[in-house]
Design a protein around this motif. Structure first.
Motif: not given
Lengths: 95, 416
Positions: B86, B132, B135-136, B138-140
């Motif tokens: 993050p 993983r 996906n991380a 894409r979350l950002a």
């Protein structure tokens, strides 16, 4: 790079791995009152000099000894190689 | 002067006599609002965004050598935002978005080419890790595509899929990744900043800082003392020795990373490809040369050259995924010095000395970060508070135990 091993003579640098600054020998006293501050500096901060640098090398593909190598970070010239155990004893660490 | 197709046509018709130098060669003034130490990609981007976004133009960029002589001209030109944590990923995704609009923004052809980046995986656990990561991303707000072996075969039929030790099982692609002409990034930012009144002063080495009562009021240079309200250091591999002049020790070691270019070949490699079982990455330049690299040498050095064991290791990695690379001849190789931080992530922060700011610890990933680094550093300098996406990139994060360790290897820079 050729490292002149104190016991084995000149060895190819590829047999070694480098850990970093030789100050890592001087682990702080965990019982001192400011141990957290000392360990922060010990673990994370570096002098990172451009010039002569004392550093720990491990003879991984050899006799598995730890060495203190004095090397110029501008030219890669090695001027001194000692067994880390000798350095540590001289500085009053270890047995 | 604004560049355009019409301008090229006009100059072509009139003997190319109208082109002007891209930036001035000013003498340093005695005082500036802000001095940026280091005229690399990050320093020039910082000056450019200070001028364009924050309207601050009484600024000097001091460069020891010449513009483009450091890592901005030594990297392997790859841009990507395929990070995971993050504290990192939103920052790198901001950088990717800035790359996408960069050429129109600074009116300079930086040859931004979003030809895609492909990270190969070679085992089931590695596939899980890449899912993983994807996906991380894409979350950002970044893009990611998971490809199976057939998907890779379609894109890169030349890879060694059935390698006995490291068979290629698939890959994680970021189609928006790619390459950029790295020198043009430095030149474009320098031109844009200069046009708005920023002084770019080359051959001007900072030899010390003027620090009075814990406040930095200027710098000593090889061309005399210069006063400034704010001094912003971004000198990459030289971070340690420059900040030592201000009495600071950093969580940084300086290492060398080597890069290689083969002879020019016909179009062969569709984007950027990275090996998942060793450290090797390759792309093809517009001139046809295969541009590739791998691990850092692994010991402290300020010499801009490396040693042969890493050359061998990089070439072994290349042979493992695309054996045909063995037929290409190596044309050039070189090294650049990297400011390797203790967790592999960078810093954009104030220091404990008022008026002195630090940007560094980019490891071998500084080029892709150039626009966002400049954007966030300019934000910090103008507003004295960190930009939201760079809020985790602080100098005190080790003291607080808030490391951003993408690889999870701890405080050992030569493993990042």
């Amino acid at each position: 790079m050729i490292i002149n091993h104190p016991l084995l003579g000149p060895r190819d640098g590829a047999e070694f791995t480098c850990l970093g600054d030789a100050s890592l020998i001087n682990r702080p006293d965990w019982q001192s009152t400011d141990a957290d501050e000392q360990f922060y500096e010990y673990l994370y901060l570096r002098d990172n000099p451009a010039g002569m640098h004392r550093e720990l090398w491990y003879h991984e593909y050899g006799d598995r000894s730890w060495l203190v190598v004095t090397r110029d970070t501008l030219t890669h010239d090695i001027t001194k190689v000692e067994l880390a155990v000798d350095v540590a004893r001289r500085e009053g660490r270890g047995k | 002067m604004r560049y355009s197709a019409w301008k090229i046509f006009w100059e072509g018709m009139t003997g190319n006599r109208g082109w002007k130098p891209v930036w001035r060669e000013p003498e340093p003034k005695p005082e500036y609002d802000a001095i940026i130490v280091g005229g690399g990609g990050h320093g020039l981007a910082t000056a450019y965004y200070l001028a364009t976004v924050h309207g601050k133009t009484n600024i000097a960029v001091l460069e020891k050598g010449w513009i483009g002589s450091g890592n901005v001209g030594r990297n392997t030109t790859i841009i990507r935002s395929n990070y995971m944590l993050p504290g990192n990923e939103p920052f790198y995704e901001l950088s990717m978005k800035l790359w996408e609009g960069l050429e129109q923004d600074f009116n300079y052809n930086a040859m931004v080419s979003q030809r895609g980046i492909l990270n190969l995986f070679h085992s089931d656990p590695q596939r899980d890790a890449f899912v993983r990561r994807g996906n991380a991303m894409r979350l950002a707000g970044a893009d990611s595509v998971l490809l199976d072996q057939d998907g890779i075969r379609e894109m890169c039929p030349f890879l060694d899929f059935d390698n006995a030790r490291f068979p290629i099982k698939g890959g994680l692609a970021q189609p928006r990744g790619g390459t950029v002409r790295h020198d043009a990034v430095a030149w474009g930012y320098a031109r844009g900043a200069d046009q708005r009144g920023v002084d770019i002063i080359q051959n001007c080495e900072v030899t010390g800082f003027q620090i009075e009562n814990g406040v930095c009021t200027g710098v000593e240079t090889s061309r005399g003392a210069i006063r400034a309200k704010k001094v912003a250091v971004c000198v990459a591999g030289s971070s340690g020795r420059v900040m030592a002049k201000a009495g600071m020790r950093l969580p940084i070691e300086t290492h060398v990373l080597q890069a290689f270019v083969s002879e020019g070949l016909k179009p062969l490699i569709p984007g950027v490809i990275t090996f998942g079982a060793g450290h090797f990455y390759v792309s093809q330049s517009d001139k046809g040369g295969l541009v590739f690299g791998g691990d850092i040498d692994g010991y402290n050095t300020y010499a801009q050259r490396g040693n042969l064991p890493v050359v061998e290791d990089v070439c072994e990695g290349g042979m493992a995924i695309m054996p045909m690379i063995g037929r290409a001849r190596l044309l050039r190789m070189w090294g650049g010095v990297m400011d390797m931080s203790m967790d592999g992530s960078p810093f954009i922060d104030k220091t404990h000395i008022d008026g002195l700011y630090f940007n560094g610890g980019w490891c071998y990933g500084g080029f892709k970060a150039t626009p966002a680094s400049g954007w966030c550093y300019a934000h910090l300098l103008a507003k004295d508070e960190p930009h939201p996406v760079a809020a985790a990139l602080r100098l005190d994060r080790f003291r607080r135990g808030a490391m951003i360790d993408e690889k999870g290897v701890g405080a050992q820079p030569n493993l990042h």
